[in-house]
Design a protein around this motif. Structure first.
Motif: not given
Length: 412
Positions: A54-61
C-alpha cells in the motif's frame, strides 16, 4: 514529455506502471484505492495498492517532489523515523496530452494513524500527553541529526502504538533542510512553529467538539516546548565531576540509555589542576533498546516495545538452567534469546487469531499480552502464566475491542 518513474527499488516501477497516471489523483477509480484514514494536507493525497504494497501518492510540483524524495531518503540513511520514499513520477499527461502534476510515492506506514483519526472518539488528556512526548522525541532526533523540519505539526506526523506509549514518524519533509549541525536559532524557530501549529490544530478540534473539555489547546501547544527542552538538555548538557569519580560518567550514560539513547561519541577533559573531569556526550544515537533487541533476537520493533521485550527476555533467561552470567561454559545470551523467540515469543503471538489483531504488529501484541498477564496476576494475587493470559485476552478482551472499533460514532 514521456512518463518517467524514479524509484528506489527495481521492482517498484513495474508495479507502479499499473496505476492510472493519466488521471488526476482526485479522479482515480475506487478499484485502485485503499480506504485508509488520511490526515490534513495542502496537497491531494491518496492511498493506492501497488502489488502487495500500500502506497501513499501525493501530487505536487516536480521540484519540491524531487527535493522531498531526496530528503526522505537522507532521513532513512540517518535512521530517523519517517515514511519511506519509494518513487517520484514525472511527465504525467491526461488523455488530451495536457500536463498533470508529478507525484511523490511513499510506503504506507503499517499500523499508523493520523492524529485526526485518533480524535474521532474523544482522546483522554493522558493519551494526549503521550502524543506530545512522542513528537518531542521525534523533533529532538531530527535536530540531533541536523534536520530543520520547518513545519512540525500533528498533521505532518503519523503515530504508531509503542508499548503503552506512541512512536512518532515524520510524514512530510517538504519544508525540511539538512545541515551538518543546527544553530540554537534554527532549533528555536522549529520549536516555536511546533507550538503555534499544535495549538492551532487543537483549537480546530475544540471548535469541532472533538477535544476533551479539560484540555487547553494553548497549554498543550506549549507543553511540547517544555518536553523538548528537558530532553535536549539531558542529551547534550555538560557535566563536571570530581576527578576519579568515573562511575558518575557511567551513571550519566546509563541514564541516557534509559531514555532510549546511546552515546556514540564523547568528550572527556581534565581540568588544569586535575581536580575535576568534564564530560560531554558528543554524538547521541536514538534506539538503544531497539538495537540491543535486534542484535539478540533479530526482532525489529519500536523503542518502548524493545524495552518491554528485553525485560521479559531477561526474566525468562533467569529461569533457564543453562544460563549463568559470567560462566564461559554456560549458554550465551544470543543463543537463549533466539530460543526465547522460537519457544515463547512466536507461539504466543500466533495464539492470537489474525482477524482479531487489528493494526497491532507482533511486538505490540506481545506487550498487550504481558500487560494483561500482569493485570490478571494482580487480581488473582499470583502469577497466572502466559498461556492463561493469552486465552483470556483472546476470549474476553479482543472481541470487545473489535466491537468498539467497528461500532459507528455518534457523528455517523
Amino acid at each position: 514529455m514521456a512518463l518517467h518513474i524514479s524509484a528506489t527499488n527495481p521492482e517498484h516501477p513495474a508495479l507502479l506502471l499499473e496505476l492510472p497516471w493519466q488521471l488526476p489523483l482526485e479522479e482515480w477509480p475506487q478499484e485502485y484505492l485503499v480506504p485508509l484514514p488520511r490526515g490534513i494536507s495542502r496537497h491531494v493525497v491518496r492511498y493506492a495498492r501497488a502489488g502487495d504494497e500500500v502506497v501513499a501518492v501525493k501530487e505536487l510540483a516536480e521540484r519540491p517532489a524531487l527535493r522531498e524524495y531526496g530528503l526522505l531518503r537522507d532521513l532513512d540513511r540517518l535512521g530517523i523515523p519517517a515514511v519511506d520514499a519509494l518513487a517520484v513520477v514525472t511527465g504525467r499527461t491526461n488523455a488530451d496530452g495536457e500536463p498533470l502534476e508529478p507525484v511523490l510515492i511513499t510506503r504506507h506506514l503499517g499500523g499508523s494513524m493520523p492524529y485526526r483519526s485518533m480524535f474521532e472518539t474523544t482522546m483522554r488528556p493522558a493519551t494526549m500527553h503521550r502524543l506530545m512526548d512522542a513528537l518531542a522525541v521525534l523533533l529532538v532526533r531530527l535536530h540531533l541529526a541536523g534536520f530543520a523540519w520547518g513545519d512540525c505539526s500533528l498533521s505532518n506526523t503519523l503515530f504508531r502504538r509503542d508499548a503503552g506509549a506512541y512512536a512518532a514518524y515524520l510524514v512530510d519533509a517538504e519544508t525540511g533542510e539538512l545541515h551538518p549541525r543546527l544553530s540554537d536559532g534554527q532549533r528555536d524557530y522549529d520549536l516555536d512553529l511546533a507550538r503555534v501549529n499544535i495549538s492551532g490544530e487543537l483549537l480546530d478540534l475544540e471548535a469541532s467538539g472533538a477535544l476533551h473539555p479539560s484540555v487547553d489547546p494553548i497549554a498543550f501547544g506549549t507543553e511540547i516546548c517544555a518536553r523538548y527542552q528537558g530532553l535536549w538538555k539531558e542529551l547534550t548538557r555538560t557535566s563536571v565531576y570530581p576527578a576519579g569519580k568515573y562511575h558518575y560518567i557511567e551513571r550519566r550514560i546509563r541514564r541516557l540509555n534509559d531514555l532510549g539513547f546511546d552515546v556514540a561519541e564523547m568528550q572527556i577533559d581534565h581540568s588544569s589542576n586535575g581536580d575535576t573531569v568534564t564530560f560531554v556526550p558528543k554524538v547521541v544515537d536514538a534506539g538503544h533498546h531497539q538495537r540491543q533487541l535486534l542484535r539478540l533476537t533479530g526482532l525489529d520493533t519500536e523503542e518502548n516495545q524493545a524495552r518491554r521485550l528485553l525485560s521479559d527476555l531477561e526474566s525468562w533467561m533467569a529461569t533457564q538452567d543453562d544460563y549463568a552470567p559470567g560462566d564461559p561454559l554456560a549458554a550465551r545470551p544470543e543463543v537463549l534469546a533466539h530460543r526465547w523467540v522460537r519457544e515463547v515469543f512466536r507461539p504466543t503471538v500466533r495464539a492470537v487469531p489474525p482477524e482479531l489483531r487489528g493494526g497491532m504488529d507482533p511486538a505490540e501484541i506481545y506487550h498487550q499480552l504481558l500487560e494483561h498477564r500482569w493485570y490478571l496476576s494482580e487480581r488473582a494475587q499470583h502469577d497466572i502464566g502466559l498461556d492463561t493470559a493469552v486465552q483470556d485476552y483472546v476470549e474476553n478482551i479482543l472481541p470487545r475491542a473489535r466491537e468498539t472499533l467497528e461500532s459507528p460514532s455518534p457523528a455517523e
